[in-house]
Design a protein around this motif. Structure first.
Motif, PDB file in Angstrom:
ATOM      1  N   LEU A 160      30.234  41.680  29.128  1.00  0.00           N
ATOM      2  CA  LEU A 160      31.241  40.661  28.842  1.00  0.00           C
ATOM      3  C   LEU A 160      32.333  40.633  29.897  1.00  0.00           C
ATOM      4  O   LEU A 160      32.780  39.566  30.320  1.00  0.00           O
ATOM      5  CB  LEU A 160      31.847  40.892  27.461  1.00  0.00           C
ATOM      6  N   ARG A 161      32.743  41.807  30.348  1.00  0.00           N
ATOM      7  CA  ARG A 161      33.740  41.869  31.422  1.00  0.00           C
ATOM      8  C   ARG A 161      33.211  41.177  32.675  1.00  0.00           C
ATOM      9  O   ARG A 161      33.921  40.391  33.316  1.00  0.00           O
ATOM     10  CB  ARG A 161      34.081  43.336  31.728  1.00  0.00           C
ATOM     11  N   PHE A 162      31.957  41.458  33.008  1.00  0.00           N
ATOM     12  CA  PHE A 162      31.343  40.870  34.190  1.00  0.00           C
ATOM     13  C   PHE A 162      31.237  39.347  34.033  1.00  0.00           C
ATOM     14  O   PHE A 162      31.553  38.585  34.960  1.00  0.00           O
ATOM     15  CB  PHE A 162      29.955  41.476  34.386  1.00  0.00           C
ATOM     16  N   PHE A 163      30.812  38.900  32.854  1.00  0.00           N
ATOM     17  CA  PHE A 163      30.701  37.461  32.623  1.00  0.00           C
ATOM     18  C   PHE A 163      32.032  36.761  32.817  1.00  0.00           C
ATOM     19  O   PHE A 163      32.110  35.706  33.445  1.00  0.00           O
ATOM     20  CB  PHE A 163      30.178  37.200  31.200  1.00  0.00           C
ATOM     21  N   ARG A 164      33.085  37.336  32.257  1.00  0.00           N
ATOM     22  CA  ARG A 164      34.399  36.705  32.372  1.00  0.00           C
ATOM     23  C   ARG A 164      34.865  36.658  33.819  1.00  0.00           C
ATOM     24  O   ARG A 164      35.567  35.723  34.240  1.00  0.00           O
ATOM     25  CB  ARG A 164      35.434  37.452  31.527  1.00  0.00           C
ATOM     26  N   ALA A 165      34.455  37.630  34.611  1.00  0.00           N
ATOM     27  CA  ALA A 165      34.911  37.715  36.005  1.00  0.00           C
ATOM     28  C   ALA A 165      34.228  36.690  36.906  1.00  0.00           C
ATOM     29  O   ALA A 165      34.801  36.268  37.909  1.00  0.00           O
ATOM     30  CB  ALA A 165      34.690  39.119  36.548  1.00  0.00           C
ATOM     31  N   VAL A 166      32.996  36.297  36.562  1.00  0.00           N
ATOM     32  CA  VAL A 166      32.243  35.414  37.455  1.00  0.00           C
ATOM     33  C   VAL A 166      32.290  33.961  37.025  1.00  0.00           C
ATOM     34  O   VAL A 166      31.717  33.113  37.672  1.00  0.00           O
ATOM     35  CB  VAL A 166      30.759  35.843  37.561  1.00  0.00           C
ATOM     36  N   ARG A 167      32.983  33.667  35.947  1.00  0.00           N
ATOM     37  CA  ARG A 167      32.975  32.281  35.428  1.00  0.00           C
ATOM     38  C   ARG A 167      33.590  31.323  36.431  1.00  0.00           C
ATOM     39  O   ARG A 167      34.422  31.680  37.247  1.00  0.00           O
ATOM     40  CB  ARG A 167      33.717  32.214  34.108  1.00  0.00           C
TER      41      ARG A 167
END
Length: 308
Positions: free
Chosen positions: A301-308
């Motif tokens: 989830l952290r990674f997803f939020r960072a690449v949005r």
């Protein structure tokens, strides 16, 4: 899977996860067939439009079991997003594995990818999802299918999470699938259009060799044919911005972040030491989980939020 395990899995599939939101069942069908899916919508007023995470279970699993094991519904409640859990049928695969190794199921608008994409699109439309924040993740066979979805539908998904999975188009039948799971690829394969990916794998995984994690990252970083000239486990060609080691919830890990140019993250790879074929930092009430180790769910989830 023994009788006791089957009964436990059935009970989990029928039960909720204890989270306050709505956890409902639905069915999607198109020309390729139909699949059931579960959908978690968090309770209470939320800022809209919300993100969507599509979760693909592994073999011998179902949606409720996977939700419990990954704790993804609890995180959806905390952070405000929806979670969809497409479910493989025993008719399509007796072990409920996604058929990532079939050529038909590696093509856009064909087979299981068309069904999973259809579920994603339906949920997005019905719930007014933020189209730029739709992500997909999976475990084992589900992880392999998540890679396929990211390669085939780069306009639909923003990033991919893979736990104990395999690279795109690593096999086209059962014998080559069993070989790929050992890190042996029968023939060269071209990648599709890979998305930013975060990969988790245990270095003691005896079911899917951890070299597969490196191959998933290789496809994402090179954005070129992965198997024609590169042997499994070969050094990655992309620049490595940071490689670090740490301890998370009782297990050590090595994390490597791959970037292109300045701050553009292409891939993040977590090798969890001592972990077998199980979801890192998961709930032991779910199948194929290990309570120890960094939380794969939270890090994805952290990674997803960072690449949005």
């Amino acid at each position: 899977m023994d009788v006791v395990s089957k009964i436990a899995a059935l009970a989990l599939s029928l039960a909720g996860t204890g989270d306050p939101g709505a956890f409902t069942d639905a069915v999607y069908a198109n020309a390729a067939g139909e699949r059931a899916y579960k959908l978690y919508v968090p309770a209470g007023p939320r800022q809209r439009p919300m993100p969507l995470v599509v979760m693909l279970h592994g073999c011998a699993q179902q949606g409720a079991d996977f939700a419990r094991g990954t704790r993804m519904n609890a995180l959806a409640e905390k952070h405000g997003f929806l979670v969809a859990y497409p479910e493989q049928s025993q008719k399509a695969n007796p072990q409920r594995c996604w058929n990532w190794f079939n050529a038909t199921d590696q093509k856009r608008d064909s087979g299981e990818p068309s069904i999973i994409a259809g579920i994603t699109q339906r949920v997005a439309k019905e719930h007014g999802i933020d189209s730029k924040r739709i992500y997909i993740a999976g475990l084992s066979a589900g992880g392999a299918m998540a890679v396929i979805m990211g390669n085939l539908y780069p306009e639909l998904y923003a990033a991919v999470g893979v736990h104990s999975g395999l690279p795109f188009a690593a096999a086209d039948d059962l014998p080559s699938a069993l070989a790929a799971m050992k890190g042996e690829y029968a023939r060269p394969r071209k990648g599709g259009a890979p998305l930013p990916v975060i990969v988790f794998h245990g270095d003691r995984d005896a079911i899917v060799h951890p070299v597969n994690a490196a191959e998933v990252v290789l496809q994402a970083t090179q954005r070129a044919p992965a198997f024609a000239s590169v042997a499994p486990g070969a050094a990655l060609a992309a620049s490595v911005a940071k490689a670090d080691a740490g301890n998370g919830n009782g297990r050590s890990y090595t994390r490597t972040v791959h970037r292109r140019g300045g701050d553009q993250v292409l891939a993040e790879q977590w090798l969890v030491h001592g972990l077998g074929h199980a979801w890192s930092g998961g709930d032991p009430e779910g199948s194929f989980t290990d309570k120890d180790g960094p939380s794969a769910s939270e890090e994805m989830l952290r990674f997803f939020r960072a690449v949005r």
